[in-house]
Scaffold this motif. Structure first.
Motif, PDB file in Angstrom:
ATOM      1  N   GLY A  51       0.808  -1.213   0.000  1.00  0.00           N
ATOM      2  CA  GLY A  51       0.000   0.000   0.000  1.00  0.00           C
ATOM      3  C   GLY A  51       0.843   1.266   0.000  1.00  0.00           C
ATOM      4  N   ASP A  52       0.180   2.358  -0.267  1.00  0.00           N
ATOM      5  CA  ASP A  52       0.841   3.670  -0.323  1.00  0.00           C
ATOM      6  C   ASP A  52       0.837   4.284   1.076  1.00  0.00           C
ATOM      7  N   PHE A  53       1.858   3.991   1.850  1.00  0.00           N
ATOM      8  CA  PHE A  53       1.936   4.466   3.231  1.00  0.00           C
ATOM      9  C   PHE A  53       2.378   5.920   3.258  1.00  0.00           C
ATOM     10  N   GLN A  54       1.646   6.713   4.053  1.00  0.00           N
ATOM     11  CA  GLN A  54       1.926   8.134   4.173  1.00  0.00           C
ATOM     12  C   GLN A  54       2.276   8.468   5.628  1.00  0.00           C
ATOM     13  N   PRO A  55       3.068   9.524   5.852  1.00  0.00           N
ATOM     14  CA  PRO A  55       3.422   9.896   7.233  1.00  0.00           C
ATOM     15  C   PRO A  55       2.177  10.129   8.079  1.00  0.00           C
ATOM     16  N   PHE A  56       2.266   9.671   9.337  1.00  0.00           N
ATOM     17  CA  PHE A  56       1.129   9.780  10.257  1.00  0.00           C
ATOM     18  C   PHE A  56       1.679  10.133  11.633  1.00  0.00           C
ATOM     19  N   ALA A  57       1.079  11.123  12.280  1.00  0.00           N
ATOM     20  CA  ALA A  57       1.581  11.595  13.569  1.00  0.00           C
ATOM     21  C   ALA A  57       0.647  11.173  14.690  1.00  0.00           C
ATOM     22  N   THR A  58       1.239  10.869  15.843  1.00  0.00           N
ATOM     23  CA  THR A  58       0.402  10.617  17.018  1.00  0.00           C
ATOM     24  C   THR A  58      -0.422  11.864  17.324  1.00  0.00           C
ATOM     25  N   GLY A  59      -1.585  11.622  17.884  1.00  0.00           N
ATOM     26  CA  GLY A  59      -2.516  12.707  18.150  1.00  0.00           C
ATOM     27  C   GLY A  59      -3.544  12.889  17.068  1.00  0.00           C
ATOM     28  N   HIS A  60      -3.377  12.195  15.928  1.00  0.00           N
ATOM     29  CA  HIS A  60      -4.317  12.333  14.823  1.00  0.00           C
ATOM     30  C   HIS A  60      -5.372  11.230  14.874  1.00  0.00           C
ATOM     31  N   LEU A  61      -6.540  11.549  14.308  1.00  0.00           N
ATOM     32  CA  LEU A  61      -7.637  10.597  14.251  1.00  0.00           C
ATOM     33  C   LEU A  61      -7.392   9.537  13.183  1.00  0.00           C
ATOM     34  N   TRP A  62      -7.919   8.355  13.412  1.00  0.00           N
ATOM     35  CA  TRP A  62      -7.819   7.267  12.428  1.00  0.00           C
ATOM     36  C   TRP A  62      -9.024   6.330  12.624  1.00  0.00           C
ATOM     37  N   GLY A  63      -9.327   5.564  11.589  1.00  0.00           N
ATOM     38  CA  GLY A  63     -10.206   4.430  11.729  1.00  0.00           C
ATOM     39  C   GLY A  63     -11.692   4.673  11.666  1.00  0.00           C
ATOM     40  N   ARG A  64     -12.289   4.513  10.480  1.00  0.00           N
ATOM     41  CA  ARG A  64     -13.741   4.514  10.395  1.00  0.00           C
ATOM     42  C   ARG A  64     -14.275   3.247  11.070  1.00  0.00           C
ATOM     43  N   PRO A  65     -15.565   3.223  11.450  1.00  0.00           N
ATOM     44  CA  PRO A  65     -16.125   2.025  12.077  1.00  0.00           C
ATOM     45  C   PRO A  65     -15.934   0.776  11.217  1.00  0.00           C
ATOM     46  N   TRP A  66     -15.409  -0.245  11.824  1.00  0.00           N
ATOM     47  CA  TRP A  66     -15.168  -1.556  11.218  1.00  0.00           C
ATOM     48  C   TRP A  66     -14.085  -1.521  10.137  1.00  0.00           C
ATOM     49  N   GLY A  67     -13.323  -0.442  10.102  1.00  0.00           N
ATOM     50  CA  GLY A  67     -12.258  -0.336   9.115  1.00  0.00           C
ATOM     51  C   GLY A  67     -10.959  -0.938   9.609  1.00  0.00           C
ATOM     52  N   THR A  68      -9.968  -0.945   8.714  1.00  0.00           N
ATOM     53  CA  THR A  68      -8.626  -1.418   9.058  1.00  0.00           C
ATOM     54  C   THR A  68      -7.607  -0.408   8.556  1.00  0.00           C
ATOM     55  N   THR A  69      -6.788   0.063   9.458  1.00  0.00           N
ATOM     56  CA  THR A  69      -5.678   0.948   9.102  1.00  0.00           C
ATOM     57  C   THR A  69      -4.377   0.228   9.397  1.00  0.00           C
ATOM     58  N   TRP A  70      -3.495   0.211   8.408  1.00  0.00           N
ATOM     59  CA  TRP A  70      -2.174  -0.399   8.587  1.00  0.00           C
ATOM     60  C   TRP A  70      -1.169   0.714   8.875  1.00  0.00           C
ATOM     61  N   PHE A  71      -0.513   0.601  10.023  1.00  0.00           N
ATOM     62  CA  PHE A  71       0.584   1.509  10.353  1.00  0.00           C
ATOM     63  C   PHE A  71       1.901   0.764  10.170  1.00  0.00           C
ATOM     64  N   ARG A  72       2.888   1.499   9.682  1.00  0.00           N
ATOM     65  CA  ARG A  72       4.242   0.934   9.691  1.00  0.00           C
ATOM     66  C   ARG A  72       5.063   1.736  10.694  1.00  0.00           C
ATOM     67  N   VAL A  73       5.684   1.020  11.630  1.00  0.00           N
ATOM     68  CA  VAL A  73       6.420   1.639  12.731  1.00  0.00           C
ATOM     69  C   VAL A  73       7.890   1.276  12.595  1.00  0.00           C
ATOM     70  N   THR A  74       8.729   2.300  12.529  1.00  0.00           N
ATOM     71  CA  THR A  74      10.164   2.081  12.350  1.00  0.00           C
ATOM     72  C   THR A  74      10.956   2.971  13.294  1.00  0.00           C
ATOM     73  N   GLY A  75      12.215   2.594  13.522  1.00  0.00           N
ATOM     74  CA  GLY A  75      13.099   3.396  14.353  1.00  0.00           C
ATOM     75  C   GLY A  75      14.193   2.548  14.954  1.00  0.00           C
ATOM     76  N   ASP A  76      14.974   3.160  15.830  1.00  0.00           N
ATOM     77  CA  ASP A  76      16.081   2.492  16.510  1.00  0.00           C
ATOM     78  C   ASP A  76      16.102   2.917  17.966  1.00  0.00           C
ATOM     79  N   LEU A  77      16.701   2.075  18.804  1.00  0.00           N
ATOM     80  CA  LEU A  77      16.901   2.467  20.181  1.00  0.00           C
ATOM     81  C   LEU A  77      17.836   3.666  20.240  1.00  0.00           C
ATOM     82  N   PRO A  78      17.546   4.659  21.050  1.00  0.00           N
ATOM     83  CA  PRO A  78      18.490   5.780  21.204  1.00  0.00           C
ATOM     84  C   PRO A  78      19.850   5.269  21.682  1.00  0.00           C
TER      85      PRO A  78
END
Length: 1010
Positions: A51-78
């Motif tokens: 899928g076409d993954f776009q930047p998404f920030a915490t604090g934002h709304l997501w998810g219509r009723p009965w929908g599915t949102t795929w998040f991709r989470v990346t990073g490293d330990l500080p």
């Protein structure tokens, strides 16, 4: 003012909240998040990953009723978290923390997620109270996971029972429901976590000990000393000192007389309820992955899970997870239990369907894992049929578990461990966990309640503790297993030990070899409305059960007689669909609209498939010619047509109504029926007995409308106060003739009912066919037959027999049983005369002494036809329903059985036949011995399997005759395995002698000559 003890407790609670829970993580760091929303129903990992993954920030709304949102989470330990050698600080570990925007509702009733590795393997589930993932951090410290987040709406998990449209995707809306709150990597302090677990265990113990207990005072003092030992500004650095203070308290062992709880990890997952079936498969994946992760961490942890269907979903959709489950099953730590396809309702499934729950469920576990499940595991069904002990034993079960009877409104069951005796005398060792729940969190309150509540003190010392988030899934957590570890032997607490179902039941049997006996059904004094809610779902079940009978009968006959291929795989799939929908929140009508719409579509598909099998099989048997056959799949000869066969007989004619006063009369040689101008029956006279059936001053066939506003649990409950408000529907819009039927049209509220009343020649059955256009809400429609009979009990058909229930209210147990379940018939009788009422789709009944003056000689037989509850489906039962009821005049039990089958298995016409008859494959000489199923063996051998039972409640000696060349008849269990003591006697190869006890169930297997 607070006393000293109360102040100490307040101080401890605040310390837990503000110092320990707040310092579980030493530090956190945000991770990068991108998102892609699936456009419709859930998609595969492969499709989502592309899928076409776009930047998404915490604090934002997501998810219509009965929908599915795929998040991709990346990073490293500080880098700052590691020392020069790349190691994390001692007593810490890194983990990913995800808060999808969890609400105050229950776990499993709102948003949740499954984490995936980038290569497409499931990692673990994310849910409220269990939202950290150690596995998401690689050894190198990098994080890269996909989060399949389900934005399931909370359909009233707080159970205020307010109507809501979110249970149907067509009305749920599209506005996002949740706000992504946190996606961090965190450094967990393991010593602070351990101190928190120590403190919670002891604080909970304080709450349960008597106020004057020396142990309670000792623990309180120690907890305060612990607080003094921990620096609130350096909790991590001083947690060990706090643990040292508490260690001696935790080391004090339980008393020798302490109750022992066998703790078994559990996650009761409703196969549908406030979510659709498709979501349940995902709930299972999240729960199972959580459980497997916990097993990796805790070598003592054991998990039990029921429902072969749920394992089948994992095998079908999650092959990597499936392999991990198989490995743990082989190890004995992931334990399939129950042996049923789903945790089904047991009140409404027919006898053969309930048997097939075990045939399909146990068969799956045997094929996939090589195990036989020895217990029936039904913690949450809404009462338990008196036929279940025999069916369970016939499937090889030894033990039965439930806890639902603890919900009784009026009466308390006298035992927690006992022998349950079924209607045929079979006894099953049974346990009700005294914790009174199947989703304990192993809190001190739960443990203390289980010990105090246990009814069999002095005779038994053990009970079962099923723990883990349930209903919506989730399962056990680290916090729960930590509590088990701390209460294994703790003074003031019952002992808690990791265990298995087998270990528990064997321990309980060994210490309590002669438990008390409970005979008959386990009636739940609650949720009585489930016998009636969602009529279309119940009609689909009833119709498909009988079509399955027909399809197997004719396909088996065609296979034996003509060599036609037996559609075993198709039949198995169709059975599995019907069995799934017998789950205890689908068939009872207590799910959201989505579930019941799916069920109705599925039933229509099953019916169409079965009609095709039936048609193909009968055509193979009949050939093509110019004759007409009438095929009778019922177990009794009917109108010249043999049972389980076909002939050229002509179906019976019907009586022509004659005008009478302002109404009509229907009369044959057996019955005379008077229908007055209001469209109700003012007289029903048995001409052979010369006896009036309708009670004096009353009318029969009366539709009655009640207010239906349960105190709680709308779709589930019918409360006794419904009787305070009743409207007799006596006004008729029209009364007219249509061929051989009297047609009555009634309008009320926003609804309309067309009733057709008719009588067949030479029949004692007055037939009522109802076409109901129902648009009432919070109303209950009943059909009443007040009959002039004095009786203390009524007989109601259940699986493989019937049960007698009191019609009086002498005891609180009798009074609480004011709405009851029956299958195809009920019967009331005096010693020399009886009346039965048969139906094709109704389960709810009330049969009582008439409440009016002088009513002791009158028995009211009423059927609950349709309801209009508002929660969880505000559109419940709205629309058109067609159903049939028959009043059988002068009926003995045998008549009731025969007419019950007739109402549900109409004769089927076969046109253009080349033959005059299709002889039955099997027949019995005694009409009271009923052949319930004729099929080919599950193992594909081609053997014929016949299931039969004694239906009248008396001992029977009879013969069974095979209508084909065969050899080797023997008796088997439900899984078609030979029984060690085969009591059959053969008169010849074709004839077998049978000796049956009342209501005995028998399965026979025979090999056709080849």
């Amino acid at each position: 003012m607070h006393d000293r003890t109360a102040l100490a407790e307040l101080r401890i609670d605040r310390f837990i909240r503000e110092r320990l829970q707040a310092n579980i993580h030493r530090t956190t760091a945000p991770l990068q998040v991108t998102a892609w929303e699936a456009p419709g129903e859930p998609v595969s990992f492969e499709e989502a990953a592309a899928g076409d993954f776009q930047p998404f920030a915490t604090g934002h709304l997501w998810g219509r009723p009965w929908g599915t949102t795929w998040f991709r989470v990346t990073g490293d330990l500080p880098r700052s978290w590691r020392d020069d050698h790349g190691s994390l600080p001692a007593n810490t570990r890194a983990e990913v923390v995800i808060d999808l925007g969890f609400t105050s509702g229950q776990s499993g009733f709102q948003c949740e997620a499954l984490l995936w590795r980038p290569e497409g393997t499931p990692l673990r589930g994310i849910a409220p109270f269990n939202n950290v993932a150690v596995e998401a951090v690689s050894d190198s410290g990098s994080i890269d996971v996909f989060v399949e987040a389900a934005s399931n709406p909370d359909v009233g998990s707080l159970f205020t029972f307010e109507p809501t449209d979110v249970g149907d995707p067509e009305t749920a809306g599209t506005d996002p429901l949740y706000r992504l709150r946190q996606v961090d990597v965190a450094l967990r302090d393991l010593e602070v976590s351990a101190l928190l677990a120590d403190t919670v265990a002891l604080r909970g113990l304080v709450a349960e000990l008597d106020t004057g207990s020396p142990r309670r005072a000792e623990v309180l003092v120690a907890l305060e000393r612990m607080i003094d030992a921990v620096d609130p500004h350096d909790v991590a650095g001083t947690a060990s000192a706090g643990r040292a203070v508490l260690a001696p308290l935790l080391a004090r062992g339980a008393h020798d007389s302490a109750h022992t709880l066998h703790a078994i990890g559990h996650a009761h997952i409703d196969s549908a309820w406030l979510w659709p079936v498709r979501e349940t498969a995902r709930k299972v994946s999240r729960t199972f992955s959580n459980v497997l992760s916990l097993m990796d961490e805790d070598p003592d942890f054991v998990f039990a899970s029921s429902s072969a269907q749920q394992f089948a979903w994992i095998k079908q959709h999650y092959p990597d997870l499936w392999e991990r489950v198989k490995a743990r099953v082989a190890e004995g730590r992931f334990i399939p239990v129950g042996g049923m396809w789903v945790e089904s309702d047991t009140n409404m499934p027919g006898g053969e369907a309930l048997a097939r729950q075990f045939v399909q469920g146990k068969g799956f576990f045997q094929r996939e894992f090589g195990i036989d499940t020895p217990e029936v595991w039904l913690p949450d069904s809404f009462g338990y049929t008196g036929s279940l002990p025999q069916i369970a034993k016939a499937a090889g079960a030894r033990w039965f578990l439930t806890q639902k009877i603890s919900w009784n409104e009026t009466n308390r069951m006298p035992h927690h461990t006992f022998l349950w005796e079924g209607i045929d005398g079979t006894r099953l060792f049974t346990h009700f966990p005294p914790v009174d729940k199947y989703n304990s969190d192993v809190s001190s309150a739960d443990l203390a309640h289980a010990e105090r509540n246990y009814s069999d003190k002095g005779r038994g010392t053990v009970s079962l503790l099923p723990y883990g988030y349930g209903d919506g899934g989730g399962g056990p957590t680290r916090e729960m297993t930590a509590m088990v570890a701390r209460t294994e032997s703790l003074e003031g607490s019952p002992r808690v030990v990791h265990s298995t179902p087998r270990a528990f039941f064997e321990a309980a049997e060994n210490e309590y070899p002669l438990p008390e006996v409970w005979a008959g059904e386990l009636y739940l004094e609650f949720h009585r409305g489930t016998y009636t809610s969602q009529l279309a779902t119940k009609q689909g079940n009833r119709r498909c059960e009988h079509l399955l009978r027909e399809a197997e009968l004719w396909a088996t006959t065609a296979s034996v007689r003509t060599g036609a291929a037996y559609p075993a795989d198709r039949l198995a799939e169709l059975w599995q669909t019907v069995l799934l929908q017998q789950f205890h929140d689908i068939l009872p009508g207590s799910s959201i609209a989505w579930v019941h719409k799916d069920a109705e579509r599925n039933y229509a598909h099953v019916a169409a498939e079965l009609e095709k099998i039936i048609g193909d099989s009968l055509r193979a048997l009949a050939g093509t010619g110019s004759r007409r056959l009438e095929a009778n799949a019922a177990p009794h000869t009917r109108d010249g047509i043999p049972a389980l066969g076909a002939s050229a007989a002509t179906p019976a004619a019907r009586v022509t109504p004659l005008a009478h006063d302002d109404g009509y009369v229907l009369e044959n040689t057996r019955v005379r029926v008077v229908i007055d101008g209001r469209g109700v029956l003012s007289s029903i006279r048995d001409l052979r007995a010369d006896r009036e059936v309708v009670a004096p001053g009353r009318v029969a066939g009366l539709l009655q409308l009640h207010r239906d506003t349960p105190t709680q649990w709308d779709a589930w409950d019918i409360d006794t106060h419904y009787r305070h408000h009743v409207e007799d529907l006596l006004g008729a819009d029209a009364l007219e003739l249509d061929g051989d039927a009297v047609v009555v049209t009634r309008s009320f509220g926003d609804s309309r009912i067309v009733s057709r009343i008719s009588l067949a020649a030479d029949s004692s059955v007055v037939d009522f066919d109802f076409d109901i256009d129902w648009h009432e809400r919070q109303k209950l429609l009943k059909l009443a037959f007040p009959v002039d009979l004095h009786t203390d009990s009524a007989a109601s058909e259940i699986q493989f027999g019937h049960i007698e229930r009191p019609t009086h209210t002498n005891t609180s147990w009798d009074a609480a049983r004011f709405e009851t379940v029956a299958h195809r018939w009920v019967r009331v009788a005096e010693p020399d005369f009886g009346v039965a009422v048969v139906n094709d789709s109704t389960y709810g009944h009330d049969i009582t002494r008439d409440a009016r003056d002088g009513g002791g000689t009158i028995t009211d037989v009423r059927l609950s036809l349709v309801r209009g509850a508002l929660f969880p489906d505000p559109g419940q039962d709205q629309g058109r329903h067609v159903l049939h009821v028959g009043l059988v005049v002068g009926a003995d039990v045998s008549d009731a059985v025969v007419e019950g089958y007739r109402a549900n298995l109409p004769v089927r016409s076969v046109t253009d036949s080349a033959v005059d008859e299709i002889a039955p494959l099997v027949s019995v000489a005694d009409a009271g011995v009923v052949i319930e199923a004729v099929k080919l063996a599950e193992d594909g051998s081609g053997d014929v399997v016949v299931r039969l039972y004694e239906a009248l409640g008396r001992r029977a000696r009879t013969t069974l005759s095979w209508g084909f060349a065969q050899s080797g008849t023997h008796e088997t269990d439900l899984l078609e395995r030979p029984l060690p003591a085969d009591a059959l006697t053969a008169e010849s190869e074709a004839v077998v002698e049978l000796s049956l006890r009342p209501f005995q169930l028998v399965t026979l297997r025979v090999s056709p000559a080849r």
